[in-house]
Design a protein around this motif. Structure first.
Motif, PDB file in Angstrom:
ATOM      1  N   LEU A 247       0.846  -1.196   0.000  1.00  0.00           N
ATOM      2  CA  LEU A 247       0.000   0.000   0.000  1.00  0.00           C
ATOM      3  C   LEU A 247       0.886   1.254   0.000  1.00  0.00           C
ATOM      4  N   ALA A 248       1.978   1.188   0.764  1.00  0.00           N
ATOM      5  CA  ALA A 248       2.935   2.305   0.772  1.00  0.00           C
ATOM      6  C   ALA A 248       3.487   2.520  -0.640  1.00  0.00           C
ATOM      7  N   GLU A 249       3.777   1.430  -1.336  1.00  0.00           N
ATOM      8  CA  GLU A 249       4.324   1.533  -2.694  1.00  0.00           C
ATOM      9  C   GLU A 249       3.322   2.226  -3.628  1.00  0.00           C
ATOM     10  N   ALA A 250       2.050   1.838  -3.498  1.00  0.00           N
ATOM     11  CA  ALA A 250       1.025   2.447  -4.357  1.00  0.00           C
ATOM     12  C   ALA A 250       0.888   3.935  -4.055  1.00  0.00           C
ATOM     13  N   LEU A 251       0.878   4.286  -2.778  1.00  0.00           N
ATOM     14  CA  LEU A 251       0.716   5.699  -2.410  1.00  0.00           C
ATOM     15  C   LEU A 251       1.953   6.508  -2.796  1.00  0.00           C
ATOM     16  N   LEU A 252       3.117   5.873  -2.724  1.00  0.00           N
ATOM     17  CA  LEU A 252       4.334   6.557  -3.176  1.00  0.00           C
ATOM     18  C   LEU A 252       4.224   6.867  -4.673  1.00  0.00           C
ATOM     19  N   GLY A 253       3.689   5.923  -5.422  1.00  0.00           N
ATOM     20  CA  GLY A 253       3.495   6.147  -6.857  1.00  0.00           C
ATOM     21  C   GLY A 253       2.572   7.341  -7.092  1.00  0.00           C
ATOM     22  N   LEU A 254       1.516   7.440  -6.286  1.00  0.00           N
ATOM     23  CA  LEU A 254       0.571   8.553  -6.428  1.00  0.00           C
ATOM     24  C   LEU A 254       1.255   9.876  -6.082  1.00  0.00           C
ATOM     25  N   ALA A 255       2.013   9.881  -4.988  1.00  0.00           N
ATOM     26  CA  ALA A 255       2.721  11.111  -4.579  1.00  0.00           C
ATOM     27  C   ALA A 255       3.707  11.535  -5.666  1.00  0.00           C
ATOM     28  N   ARG A 256       4.464  10.584  -6.170  1.00  0.00           N
ATOM     29  CA  ARG A 256       5.478  10.928  -7.195  1.00  0.00           C
ATOM     30  C   ARG A 256       4.816  11.427  -8.469  1.00  0.00           C
ATOM     31  N   HIS A 257       3.679  10.826  -8.814  1.00  0.00           N
ATOM     32  CA  HIS A 257       2.964  11.250 -10.020  1.00  0.00           C
ATOM     33  C   HIS A 257       2.659  12.754  -9.974  1.00  0.00           C
TER      34      HIS A 257
ATOM     35  N   PRO B 297      13.698   7.133   1.584  1.00  0.00           N
ATOM     36  CA  PRO B 297      14.107   7.816   2.819  1.00  0.00           C
ATOM     37  C   PRO B 297      14.141   9.344   2.685  1.00  0.00           C
ATOM     38  N   THR B 298      13.974   9.885   1.476  1.00  0.00           N
ATOM     39  CA  THR B 298      13.999  11.349   1.328  1.00  0.00           C
ATOM     40  C   THR B 298      12.635  11.981   1.615  1.00  0.00           C
ATOM     41  N   LEU B 299      11.588  11.176   1.770  1.00  0.00           N
ATOM     42  CA  LEU B 299      10.247  11.752   1.975  1.00  0.00           C
ATOM     43  C   LEU B 299      10.156  12.449   3.335  1.00  0.00           C
ATOM     44  N   ASP B 300       9.343  13.495   3.356  1.00  0.00           N
ATOM     45  CA  ASP B 300       9.071  14.228   4.600  1.00  0.00           C
ATOM     46  C   ASP B 300       7.751  13.642   5.146  1.00  0.00           C
ATOM     47  N   LEU B 301       7.819  12.977   6.301  1.00  0.00           N
ATOM     48  CA  LEU B 301       6.685  12.174   6.771  1.00  0.00           C
ATOM     49  C   LEU B 301       6.180  12.655   8.126  1.00  0.00           C
ATOM     50  N   LEU B 302       4.870  12.724   8.269  1.00  0.00           N
ATOM     51  CA  LEU B 302       4.289  13.134   9.550  1.00  0.00           C
ATOM     52  C   LEU B 302       3.102  12.225   9.903  1.00  0.00           C
ATOM     53  N   ALA B 303       3.159  11.656  11.113  1.00  0.00           N
ATOM     54  CA  ALA B 303       2.023  10.902  11.652  1.00  0.00           C
ATOM     55  C   ALA B 303       1.199  11.840  12.518  1.00  0.00           C
TER      56      ALA B 303
ATOM     57  N   ALA C  37      -2.414   8.512  19.931  1.00  0.00           N
ATOM     58  CA  ALA C  37      -1.547   7.683  20.788  1.00  0.00           C
ATOM     59  C   ALA C  37      -0.162   8.322  20.865  1.00  0.00           C
ATOM     60  N   PRO C  38       0.554   8.054  21.960  1.00  0.00           N
ATOM     61  CA  PRO C  38       1.886   8.646  22.063  1.00  0.00           C
ATOM     62  C   PRO C  38       2.871   8.051  21.054  1.00  0.00           C
ATOM     63  N   LEU C  39       3.965   8.785  20.851  1.00  0.00           N
ATOM     64  CA  LEU C  39       5.020   8.345  19.928  1.00  0.00           C
ATOM     65  C   LEU C  39       5.483   6.930  20.307  1.00  0.00           C
ATOM     66  N   PRO C  40       5.401   5.995  19.371  1.00  0.00           N
ATOM     67  CA  PRO C  40       5.862   4.635  19.717  1.00  0.00           C
ATOM     68  C   PRO C  40       7.389   4.582  19.770  1.00  0.00           C
ATOM     69  N   PRO C  41       7.937   3.701  20.579  1.00  0.00           N
ATOM     70  CA  PRO C  41       9.394   3.622  20.647  1.00  0.00           C
ATOM     71  C   PRO C  41       9.976   3.093  19.335  1.00  0.00           C
ATOM     72  N   GLY C  42      11.189   3.528  19.030  1.00  0.00           N
ATOM     73  CA  GLY C  42      11.919   2.942  17.905  1.00  0.00           C
ATOM     74  C   GLY C  42      11.588   3.516  16.547  1.00  0.00           C
ATOM     75  N   LEU C  43      10.752   4.555  16.495  1.00  0.00           N
ATOM     76  CA  LEU C  43      10.424   5.130  15.186  1.00  0.00           C
ATOM     77  C   LEU C  43      11.605   5.983  14.707  1.00  0.00           C
ATOM     78  N   PRO C  44      12.006   5.877  13.435  1.00  0.00           N
ATOM     79  CA  PRO C  44      13.137   6.704  12.984  1.00  0.00           C
ATOM     80  C   PRO C  44      12.802   8.192  13.053  1.00  0.00           C
ATOM     81  N   ASP C  45      13.837   9.029  13.239  1.00  0.00           N
ATOM     82  CA  ASP C  45      13.617  10.480  13.337  1.00  0.00           C
ATOM     83  C   ASP C  45      12.931  11.040  12.097  1.00  0.00           C
ATOM     84  N   ALA C  46      13.101  10.350  10.980  1.00  0.00           N
ATOM     85  CA  ALA C  46      12.518  10.854   9.721  1.00  0.00           C
ATOM     86  C   ALA C  46      10.992  10.860   9.764  1.00  0.00           C
ATOM     87  N   VAL C  47      10.393  10.120  10.701  1.00  0.00           N
ATOM     88  CA  VAL C  47       8.920  10.112  10.810  1.00  0.00           C
ATOM     89  C   VAL C  47       8.517  11.038  11.960  1.00  0.00           C
TER      90      VAL C  47
END
Ligand SMILES: C[S@@+](CC[C@H](N)C(=O)[O-])C[C@H]1O[C@@H](n2cnc3c(N)ncnc32)[C@H](O)[C@@H]1O
Length: 333
Positions: free
Chosen positions: A53-63, A88-94, A98-108
């Motif tokens: 699903l991430a791959e499909a949405l990435l395709g939509l964003a890139r389009h 890894p170059t995408l700017d991502l925001l959740a 719920a609170p920030l889960p442990p172990g999430l990369p700084d990029a998110v």
């Protein structure tokens, strides 16, 4: 305290709240289900288990040349993690209560609130079905009435008629337009989708330039569930929808009404994924002899796509897609 007859006084019973109030506390109150439970511990969605699903949405964003993705109701960040793995170059925001889960990369990035303005792709995957609604039921005299519920037991009672001046006019107005119960038999029910319409319109209103996609299970006017769609889930199975904070409480989304609120287009997930290039076609058998590893990998992928596009399963989920700021949202036009 004792009564004049010497009996212990029984405190008057607080009236049960309408479903929307009880549902809201059960999911998002201080002890609410989503304050303490990870969705993946209780049920699986399309963002668990593969990055397709991430791959499909990435395709939509890139389009559309979009490099920012905001995921509303992000669970534990599963979809954004998938996007980060793919690019890894995408700017991502959740955006998540719920609170920030442990172990999430700084990029998110992680926030409880929506940004004021979003330029990019905004996604809500199985968020709208968790926006609480009023519930109405036709009584023995044929009148649609508000349904109230005891949060501890799930015992229901009928309250005011929807056309009573004490009920917000938006309840009857939404029902008249989207899910009429006129002439229906006693016991017929509906969830009033105006809260979902407002929720998604509030998100899309923050989009400066970009695309908004809400993915959920739902129904349109032609196939509303006759007795409503209120359900409960816990520990991987369906349970009674008691709004006591111990379980997910959900109802399928009136997607045509959500789409009308944002000028969006409604697609089935199987159409959306096919348009974004995901195919469930199996690799040719000859590949098994020439390149068994590649054959196995392509077969596994085809079976995962088949899962997401299955008739009667995830393939019947709806995508409500809209473009803002001059963006024609859909690659196929
Ligand atoms: C059914 S889960 C879906 C999670 C994830 N998107 C997925 O598909 O697996 C719904 C999520 O929406 C979150 N949520 C509900 N209302 C929210 C709100 N107003 N703001 C942010 N998050 C919200 C809940 O905490 C929960 O994690």
């Amino acid at each position: 305290m004792a009564s004049p007859l010497g009996m212990p006084a029984v405190p008057p019973r607080t009236p049960d709240p309408p479903w929307r109030t009880a549902w809201d506390s059960a999911l998002y109150g201080p002890d609410g289900f989503y304050r303490h439970h990870a969705p993946a511990d209780h049920f699986r969605t399309s963002v668990h288990g593969s990055d397709l699903l991430a791959e499909a949405l990435l395709g939509l964003a890139r389009h559309h040349g979009l490099t920012r993705v905001v995921d509303v109701g992000a669970g534990r960040g599963e979809l954004l993690l998938g996007l980060h793995r793919l690019d890894p170059t995408l700017d991502l925001l959740a955006v998540e209560v719920a609170p920030l889960p442990p172990g999430l990369p700084d990029a998110v990035g992680w926030s409880a609130a929506l940004p004021e303005r979003i330029d990019g792709l905004v996604v809500a995957h199985e968020w709208l079905d968790n926006i609480p609604c009023h519930v109405v039921e036709v009584d023995g005299a044929g009148r649609p009435r508000m349904v109230h519920v005891d949060p501890a037991t799930g015992r229901e009672s009928l309250g005011l008629a929807v056309d009573d001046p004490g009920v917000p006019a938006s309840v009857g107005g939404w029902l008249d337009r989207w899910w009429s119960l006129a002439g229906r038999e006693p016991g017929a029910r509906a969830e009033v989708g105006s809260s979902r319409d407002q929720g998604w319109a509030g998100v899309v209103a923050r989009l400066g330039r970009g695309v908004a996609v809400a993915v959920d299970y739902g129904h349109t006017r032609e196939q509303r569930p006759p007795y409503g769609a209120l359900r409960g889930y816990a520990d991987g199975r369906e349970v009674d929808p008691v709004p006591d904070g111990s379980r997910d409480v959900t109802a399928a989304v009136a997607v045509d009404s959500v789409a009308a609120a944002v000028g969006g287009r409604v697609l089935r997930q199987r159409e959306a994924l096919a348009a974004l290039g995901l195919s469930a076609e199996r690799p040719p058998l000859s590949l098994a002899t020439t390149d068994p590893g590649e054959y196995a990998a392509r077969l596994a992928r085809a079976s995962r796509v088949a899962d997401l596009t299955a008739a009667g399963g995830l393939g019947t989920f709806y995508w409500v897609v809209s473009g803002v700021g001059g963006v024609d949202p859909w690659p196929a036009g």
